[in-house]
Design an enzyme around this catalytic site. Structure first.
Site, PDB file in Angstrom:
ATOM      1  N   HIS A 112      95.535   5.110  45.911  1.00  0.00           N
ATOM      2  CA  HIS A 112      94.186   5.004  45.324  1.00  0.00           C
ATOM      3  C   HIS A 112      93.684   6.351  44.813  1.00  0.00           C
ATOM      4  CE1 HIS A 112      93.357   0.850  46.804  1.00  0.00           C
ATOM      5  NE2 HIS A 112      94.208   1.204  47.745  1.00  0.00           N
ATOM      6  N   ASN A 136      89.969  -4.686  48.232  1.00  0.00           N
ATOM      7  CA  ASN A 136      90.736  -4.702  46.989  1.00  0.00           C
ATOM      8  C   ASN A 136      90.263  -5.846  46.108  1.00  0.00           C
ATOM      9  OD1 ASN A 136      92.445  -2.532  47.449  1.00  0.00           O
ATOM     10  ND2 ASN A 136      94.129  -3.779  48.242  1.00  0.00           N
ATOM     11  N   HIS A 154      86.398   4.825  55.533  1.00  0.00           N
ATOM     12  CA  HIS A 154      87.149   4.611  56.770  1.00  0.00           C
ATOM     13  C   HIS A 154      86.825   3.222  57.304  1.00  0.00           C
ATOM     14  CE1 HIS A 154      88.833   4.853  60.645  1.00  0.00           C
ATOM     15  NE2 HIS A 154      87.834   5.416  61.293  1.00  0.00           N
ATOM     16  N   TYR A 201      92.704   6.023  58.028  1.00  0.00           N
ATOM     17  CA  TYR A 201      91.683   6.549  57.108  1.00  0.00           C
ATOM     18  C   TYR A 201      91.069   7.849  57.616  1.00  0.00           C
ATOM     19  CZ  TYR A 201      92.354   2.466  54.292  1.00  0.00           C
ATOM     20  OH  TYR A 201      92.933   1.521  53.480  1.00  0.00           O
TER      21      TYR A 201
HETATM   22 FE1  HDE Z   1      94.284   1.615  52.179  1.00  0.00          FE
HETATM   23  N1  HDE Z   1      94.432   3.639  52.341  1.00  0.00           N
HETATM   24  N2  HDE Z   1      95.743   1.402  53.550  1.00  0.00           N
HETATM   25  N3  HDE Z   1      94.293  -0.415  51.919  1.00  0.00           N
HETATM   26  N4  HDE Z   1      92.886   1.789  50.790  1.00  0.00           N
HETATM   27  C1  HDE Z   1      93.731   4.527  51.640  1.00  0.00           C
HETATM   28  O1  HDE Z   1      92.659   6.403  52.531  1.00  0.00           O
HETATM   29  C2  HDE Z   1      96.185   2.375  54.377  1.00  0.00           C
HETATM   30  C3  HDE Z   1      95.042  -1.321  52.596  1.00  0.00           C
HETATM   31  C4  HDE Z   1      92.179   0.790  50.197  1.00  0.00           C
HETATM   32  O2  HDE Z   1      88.229   4.701  47.117  1.00  0.00           O
HETATM   33  C5  HDE Z   1      93.920   5.933  52.120  1.00  0.00           C
HETATM   34  O3  HDE Z   1      91.048   7.847  51.853  1.00  0.00           O
HETATM   35  C6  HDE Z   1      97.111   1.824  55.342  1.00  0.00           C
HETATM   36  C7  HDE Z   1      94.530  -2.648  52.413  1.00  0.00           C
HETATM   37  C8  HDE Z   1      91.245   1.339  49.242  1.00  0.00           C
HETATM   38  O4  HDE Z   1      88.630   6.284  48.589  1.00  0.00           O
HETATM   39  C9  HDE Z   1      94.871   5.766  53.318  1.00  0.00           C
HETATM   40  C10 HDE Z   1      97.209   0.494  55.040  1.00  0.00           C
HETATM   41  C11 HDE Z   1      93.449  -2.512  51.577  1.00  0.00           C
HETATM   42  C12 HDE Z   1      91.419   2.714  49.303  1.00  0.00           C
HETATM   43  C13 HDE Z   1      95.092   4.273  53.333  1.00  0.00           C
HETATM   44  C14 HDE Z   1      96.342   0.236  53.934  1.00  0.00           C
HETATM   45  C15 HDE Z   1      93.318  -1.110  51.283  1.00  0.00           C
HETATM   46  C16 HDE Z   1      92.443   2.967  50.282  1.00  0.00           C
HETATM   47  C17 HDE Z   1      94.354   6.920  51.069  1.00  0.00           C
HETATM   48  C18 HDE Z   1      98.086  -0.540  55.717  1.00  0.00           C
HETATM   49  C19 HDE Z   1      92.547  -3.606  51.019  1.00  0.00           C
HETATM   50  C20 HDE Z   1      90.710   3.758  48.477  1.00  0.00           C
HETATM   51  C21 HDE Z   1      93.176   7.833  50.832  1.00  0.00           C
HETATM   52  C22 HDE Z   1      97.683  -0.837  57.024  1.00  0.00           C
HETATM   53  C23 HDE Z   1      91.866  -4.371  52.016  1.00  0.00           C
HETATM   54  C24 HDE Z   1      89.400   4.141  49.082  1.00  0.00           C
HETATM   55  C25 HDE Z   1      92.172   7.400  51.758  1.00  0.00           C
HETATM   56  C26 HDE Z   1      88.689   5.125  48.199  1.00  0.00           C
HETATM   57  C27 HDE Z   1      92.878   4.236  50.637  1.00  0.00           C
HETATM   58  C28 HDE Z   1      95.839   3.684  54.275  1.00  0.00           C
HETATM   59  C29 HDE Z   1      96.241  -1.050  53.351  1.00  0.00           C
HETATM   60  C30 HDE Z   1      92.286  -0.625  50.419  1.00  0.00           C
HETATM   61  C31 HDE Z   1      96.174   6.539  53.243  1.00  0.00           C
HETATM   62  C32 HDE Z   1      97.822   2.599  56.417  1.00  0.00           C
HETATM   63  C33 HDE Z   1      95.069  -3.940  53.053  1.00  0.00           C
HETATM   64  C34 HDE Z   1      90.287   0.556  48.359  1.00  0.00           C
HETATM   65  O5  HDE Z   1      94.282   6.179  54.504  1.00  0.00           O
END
Ligand code: HDE
Length: 690
Positions: free
Chosen positions: A73, A147, A338, A361
């Site tokens: 993202h 999402n 977060h 997060y």
């Molecule tokens: Fe994320 N995800 N994600 N994700 N995600 C990040 O956090 C993560 C997942 C989503 O505009 C990171 O600040 C793991 C699902 C959005 O700043 C990180 C898993 C969904 C955004 C991270 C998921 C999301 C992130 C990268 C599997 C939809 C952007 C930078 C368990 C429900 C937020 C950050 C923004 C961002 C980890 C799966 C949505 C790496 C470990 C499911 C919208 O922490």
């Protein structure tokens, strides 16, 4: 926006805003600077001196301007606004005041994003979009990090690094950027069939939103609402866009990626600047505790939806985005979401994907924003006061008074004291079991809902899905990977697998183990959207000297009154001459733009103008391409002659509207209806050379 409309968050940010008008240049230490264009040298042509503290400070700060981009993202755009519940009907289900206090406007910041690409990648790639909302509530910050698809690729967070490594550019050559069309992603997919439901969404037009303002948002996981008595209800969060859900077409997205890589970002920015504030309705799917096991899937499995026909959406409030940030880096880049930011009345479920996110997060913010004090960055600060015994760390902004940085204490009178019954209490769930690394059996059906999605699509949606699979798998070099994916696809639907196999030249698989169940869910299709609104739809007028300027003006004023955005395009900037000698101002020169940046095109009348346009390759291509992408095409009087070189046939039922005579009103009504219909997928597009 009037000053009364300003949210608490907006007023809080006033204290941090820096207005540099009427100010002299200073160093970071406030020392006035007399010359920032020449370094201090020993003689005009001599070496630069170490003592030039201004030079060193300026360059040092510049050298440290970058922070790590988000692992996923990375590319995003954000805006402020508010959330407002419709009534207090949720108060019996949740302690969260912002969901159940009528008239209470909770400030929000929303960040939309793509997932795979780097910060500088294009907006319109095929990808899932992030839809992350920070609610600055009076009970603290609540982050709904969702999402635009309701499901996810994997079931267990431990697979996330594997999945992201597979979808990101391949490690040996860092190719391809922001694209899933490569071997490692599809290798992951073939070996991990739980991805199939999400891959159906990813190959559909949902992955190509026309605008952030025209896409749904989903919390994806099942969460809990918890009321005053500690009773819990399972909940799924849905955002429904007021403008309907609309997508681009694939060929168009690829061209936009070159013509305007900021397409979605610009669209959001411009709509807010124009006062056309994007709006979504929050809808909840609520499931009683006792109904947890009454579905043929597990509600803790994030690769599954709860079909809306089974549990309808309950509308609870609206989200409006009405202010662009002042500074992209300070706000959009530094905002830190977060999943663990929850307020009293909202709690987690045991979804194993959700549980891992609770760790990730916070951890990611520590590296990205450089230490534990990132919640003090203005965009991250709650609107309520923060009191605790956290101290020191990089970039500490608070000046804590007193001596006791511990609880309990008697030295500072025991403050800050625990919040007792106002505090967050975790839902008391009874848990027992063996420590075990195992997926639940209830997570083992990977195909039924992928099939449900396929069955729910209109014919044109299916065609686009088949074309997307053909494109992506056609780019895959390893034949065994293509075959592996086809094997999985065959379990989704045999016909789908056969059509994809034909396109990529691989033998079609035999009959699947389980035949298509035949069920569908109309809510999953984009073919049933209401088509009565042209707000912020962009209409291009192609003109040259000798155009019927009066006609242009009356169409522009009518469409503008209906909410559309009209632009006059000519071979050059400035103005063109109308039939009566009058001047018609040109919005922008044709060579600086393209049909892919508009929703519709009009060729007005005027003998001389149309003759010139017919000889202008850009103009002919513009019309042909708009037609190919299913957009409304309007041609008035002599304007209809431009259709021929563009190989477009007049057909109102296919959105090509013409006037043989002066009936402008009739034209306007059918043209506006064609624009509102968004796209005509019933055209023989392949015949068009665009
Ligand atoms: Fe994320 N995800 N994600 N994700 N995600 C990040 O956090 C993560 C997942 C989503 O505009 C990171 O600040 C793991 C699902 C959005 O700043 C990180 C898993 C969904 C955004 C991270 C998921 C999301 C992130 C990268 C599997 C939809 C952007 C930078 C368990 C429900 C937020 C950050 C923004 C961002 C980890 C799966 C949505 C790496 C470990 C499911 C919208 O922490």
């Amino acid at each position: 926006m009037t000053s009364d409309d300003r949210t608490e968050k907006d007023r809080q940010l006033d204290g941090y805003r820096v207005d540099q008008r009427d100010s002299f240049l200073t160093t970071d230490q406030g020392i006035p600077v007399d010359d920032t264009d020449n370094s201090l040298k020993a003689g005009e042509r001599g070496p630069t001196l170490m003592e030039d503290f201004h030079l060193r400070e300026k360059i040092t700060h510049f050298d440290h301007e970058r922070i790590p981009e988000r692992v996923v993202h990375a590319r995003g755009a954000g805006a402020y606004g508010f959330f407002e519940p419709y009534d207090d009907s949720l108060s019996s289900l949740t302690r969260a005041e912002f969901l159940a206090t009528p008239g209470l406007r909770t400030p929000v910041f929303v960040r939309f994003s793509t997932v795979a690409g780097s910060r500088g990648s294009s907006d319109t790639v095929r990808d899932v979009r992030g839809f992350a909302t920070k609610f600055y509530t009076r009970q603290g910050n609540f982050d709904l990090v969702g999402n635009n698809f309701p499901v996810f690729f994997i079931q267990d967070s431990i697979k996330f690094p594997d999945f992201v490594h597979a979808v990101k550019p391949e490690p040996h050559n860092e190719i391809p950027q922001a694209s899933s069309a490569h071997d490692t992603l599809w290798d992951f997919v073939q070996l991990q069939p739980e991805t199939m439901h999400m891959m159906m969404w990813l190959m559909s037009d949902r992955a190509l939103p026309r605008s952030f303002r025209m896409m749904q948002g989903f919390g994806v996981h099942t969460f809990r609402l918890v009321n005053e008595d500690g009773r819990s209800t399972f909940v799924k969060f849905h955002w429904t866009p007021k403008l309907g859900k609309h997508s681009l077409v694939w060929d168009e997205t690829q061209k936009i990626a070159g013509k305007d890589p900021d397409f979605n970002r610009r669209d959001l920015w411009e709509a807010i600047e124009r006062g056309a504030y994007p709006e979504w309705e929050l809808g909840l799917q609520l499931v009683q505790e006792e109904d947890e096991h009454s579905f043929d899937f597990d509600i803790l499995d994030s690769t599954k939806i709860i079909p809306e026909e089974q549990v309808p959406l309950r509308p609870v409030g609206r989200l409006v985005l009405d202010r662009n940030p002042d500074n992209f880096f300070a706000e959009t880049e530094q905002i830190a979401f977060h999943l663990g930011n929850v307020v009293p009345g909202i709690d987690f479920s045991n979804d194993p994907l959700l549980q891992g996110r609770l760790f990730s997060y916070l951890d990611t913010q520590l590296i990205r924003l450089g230490g534990p004090n990132f919640p003090q960055i203005p965009v991250n600060r709650p609107v309520v006061e923060v009191h605790n015994h956290h101290r020191e760390g990089y970039h500490q902004m608070q000046i804590h008074k007193g001596r006791a940085a511990y609880h309990k204490n008697s030295i500072d009178g025991g403050w800050p004291e625990q919040a007792a019954d106002k505090g967050y209490t975790h839902y008391q769930e009874r848990v027992e079991g063996y420590k075990i690394r195992k997926r639940s059996e209830s997570f083992s059906d990977h195909y039924s809902q992928a099939t449900l999605f396929w069955n729910s699509m209109a014919d044109w949606e299916r065609e686009h899905i088949v074309a997307a699979f053909r494109f992506e798998l056609g780019k895959v070099e390893a034949r065994h990977v293509q075959e592996g994916v086809l094997h999985n696809l065959n379990e989704v639907d045999h016909d789908l697998a056969v059509r994809v196999a034909e396109g990529i030249g691989v033998d079609a698989p035999g009959q699947p183990t389980t035949p298509n169940h035949g069920r569908s869910s109309p809510a999953l299709s984009m073919a049933h959207e209401p088509a009565d609104d042209i707000t912020t739809r962009k209409v291009a007028f192609l003109v040259a000297d000798g155009v019927d300027a009066a006609q242009v003006q009356s169409i522009v004023s009518d469409l503008t009154a209906r909410g559309a955005i009209c632009e006059i395009l000519a071979a050059h900037g400035g103005a063109v001459r109308g039939t009566g000698g009058e001047h018609l101002m040109v919005t922008r020169p044709l060579p600086t733009t393209a049909s892919v940046l508009f929703d519709a095109v009009v060729v007005p009348g005027g003998e001389e103008s149309v003759r010139a346009l017919a000889e202008d390759g850009d103009a002919v291509h513009f019309v042909a391409e708009a037609y190919k992408h299913g957009k409304a095409v309007g041609a008035l009087d002599e304007g209809a002659r431009l259709l021929e070189p563009a190989r477009v046939t007049a057909a109102p039922e296919q959105g090509v509207v013409t006037t043989p005579g002066p009936d402008l009103e009739g034209f306007l009504a059918s043209f506006a209806a064609a624009v509102a219909a968004h796209r005509f997928h019933n055209r023989p597009t392949r015949a068009v050379p665009a």
